[in-house]
Design an enzyme around this catalytic site. Sequence first.
Site, PDB file in Angstrom:
ATOM      1  CG  HIS A  72      35.727  34.020  48.370  1.00 43.13           C
ATOM      2  ND1 HIS A  72      34.657  34.663  48.937  1.00 43.13           N
ATOM      3  CD2 HIS A  72      36.768  34.213  49.200  1.00 43.13           C
ATOM      4  CE1 HIS A  72      35.036  35.212  50.083  1.00 43.13           C
ATOM      5  NE2 HIS A  72      36.316  34.968  50.259  1.00 43.13           N
ATOM      6  CE1 TYR A 201      26.844  37.031  46.080  1.00 38.73           C
ATOM      7  CE2 TYR A 201      25.512  38.924  45.431  1.00 38.73           C
ATOM      8  CZ  TYR A 201      26.711  38.233  45.404  1.00 38.73           C
ATOM      9  OH  TYR A 201      27.776  38.749  44.696  1.00 38.73           O
ATOM     10  N   PRO A 293      25.011  46.031  40.762  1.00 43.62           N
ATOM     11  CG  PRO A 293      25.510  47.145  42.729  1.00 43.62           C
ATOM     12  CD  PRO A 293      24.665  47.225  41.505  1.00 43.62           C
ATOM     13  CE  LYS A 297      29.333  38.321  36.096  1.00 49.61           C
ATOM     14  NZ  LYS A 297      30.485  37.760  36.791  1.00 49.61           N
ATOM     15  CE1 TYR A 385      30.602  35.624  42.562  1.00 50.96           C
ATOM     16  CE2 TYR A 385      28.390  36.527  42.423  1.00 50.96           C
ATOM     17  CZ  TYR A 385      29.635  36.488  43.020  1.00 50.96           C
ATOM     18  OH  TYR A 385      29.922  37.347  44.069  1.00 50.96           O
TER      19      TYR A 385
END
Length: 390
Positions: A72, A201, A293, A297, A385
């Site tokens: 991704h 998100y 979450p 990580k 990220y």
Amino acid sequence: MRTQVAIIGAGPAGLLLGQLLHKHGIANVIIERQSADYVLGRIRAGVLEQVTVDLMEELGIGQRMRQEGLVHDGVELMFKGARHRIDFPSLTGGKTVMVYGQTEVTRDLMAAREAAGLQTVYEVGDSVRLEGFDGGNPVVRYRRGGQEHVLECDFIAGCDGYHGVSRASVPKGAIREFEKVYPFGWLGLADVPPVSEELIYANTERGFALCSMRSPTRSRYYVQVPLEEKVEDWSDDAFWNELRLRLDPEARERLVTGPSIEKSIAPLRSFVAEPMRFGRLFLAGDAAHIVPPTGAKGLNLAASDVKYLSDALVEHYGERSAAGLDHYSERVLRRVWKAERFSWWFTSLMHKFPGEGEIAQKLQEAELDYLVSSKAASTAMAENYVGLPL
Ligand code: FAS
Ligand code: PHB
């Protein structure tokens, strides 16, 4: 029985450490509370940082991940009813993430361990007792098949998660714990085609939602729910209806619903235990730290912990140097706290906190507006990220 490193826990941390040590000729035995099937039955993380992908490749077990995993290049942030993409390669000098479930990572590691003929003792229940790690002769005691067993070793790696015996075996005065519990949990559900090619998100006035996936045909969805809610309060229809209310129009249109294969409510906390070394006992993974979450990580921190620990043990056995072991805790905690900070920041930005009034939503939307329109802010988000360098 004797080995060089006794590993407590056959989750990703324990299994990855076992393979890294084996690669360098260091003998190790894993002692696991549950059965292998039980460990594989847990549905957890879904996103691998490049550090974790590289470790799988270094161990020669990355083939299925390359075939079945999804690379991704970005994620989408949804707020005020619109989606905004964060592109990873252009902001991080080419970095990406791999969508490949923790269950599959665990399956690949278990298969590699078995193929190498390495010993894993499953189904010991809560019988494990750690002794002598503050001196020079650590011992792991456990019961299996109605018999008491003793495993003598040089070092113990506590890879037994948040509720494990390793951190609990450390004298109270020798350990400091830092914790923040969030006033909500995530209700997760899986198994219909994803609404989008990348993760979404969502920050909404009703609360957070996440559209994730495991494959082009298998999704993983989460909605933020109050801590006091129970899974049995949430029918599949109730879940799908709530998720719809937290999506933008296009995703809502594309949403395919169906029966859940797994539904659970996971509480969210930030937690760190310091230090991560006690004599000849070393903690790694969830045994030493927990992240909410949101930042994906948890699994990746477990991987970087055991990379540091295996390097230090290789140096000990190979060069007879204790430098890596002596600096393990300080070194790994610097990375842990940066991941804790990012996970806390992203959780605080995306979730609805009870009792903070309408202004809290406006402030979050303003920060998100700034984030997606500022190269500096988007870069900061992207580089955390995809994972900071080791
Ligand atoms: P684990 O907890 O995975 O493994 C510890 C092992 O030790 C287990 O197999 C346990 O059975 C064993 N054990 C425990 N006590 C023992 C004892 N006394 N004796 C012997 N063995 C013992 N992370 C993400 O990045 N994204 C997510 O979406 C995500 N979702 C999660 C959902 C849930 C419900 C949970 C609990 C965690 C989630 N995580 C997520 C975090 C998770 O992926 C962890 O970070 C990851 O499993 C850490 O791996 P380990 O440190 O190996 O710990
Ligand atoms: C998941 O797919 O389970 C997942 C992905 C990203 C997260 C958390 C969970 O931040």
